[in-house]
Design a protein around this motif. Structure first.
Motif: not given
Length: 132
Positions: A16-17, A21-23, A46-49, A97-98
């Protein structure tokens, strides 16, 4: 005449900005020849932290990734899991995602340890800290 290219067992890593990370993984991905921007996904995950460190996973039957905008549009049996114990299901969702946001206008059914949620749509905002 354009050809369709399909790849199996796909993994797309991005940031992201703020560099987090994302996957996105999928059973298969395809796009029409000449369209490198939009990728059709079969069974995407989608895996997002989030900024708070919270983990969010979103699955669906199908999706489209806009690589330029880092936006995923999901359709069919969309399920969101948040590590705070919330999970919910809907028919479609759009994930930025960003910006680390997600939203959908189809009916939603969900649950956590406190009970059940039924709504006419949803929004995940403020880096995952707010779910409307």
């Amino acid at each position: 005449m354009s050809a369709k290219v399909t790849v199996r067992d796909v993994k797309y890593d991005g940031k992201d900005d703020q560099g987090r990370p994302f996957t996105i993984t999928a059973e298969a991905a395809s796009h029409a020849e000449g369209d490198e921007r939009h990728i059709a996904l079969k069974r995407p995950l989608a895996d997002i932290i989030m900024g708070s460190g919270a983990y969010v996973a979103v699955t669906a039957l199908d999706g489209v990734l806009d690589r330029d905008a880092d936006i995923v549009t999901l359709n069919g049996d969309v399920t969101l899991f948040h590590d705070n114990g919330l999970s919910f299901q809907t028919d479609s969702a759009t994930i930025d995602l960003k910006a680390k946001t997600a939203e959908g206008s189809d009916p939603v059914e969900g649950q956590n340890e406190d009970g059940e949620v039924i709504a006419q749509g949803f929004k995940v905002l403020d880096d995952g800290n707010v779910i409307e």
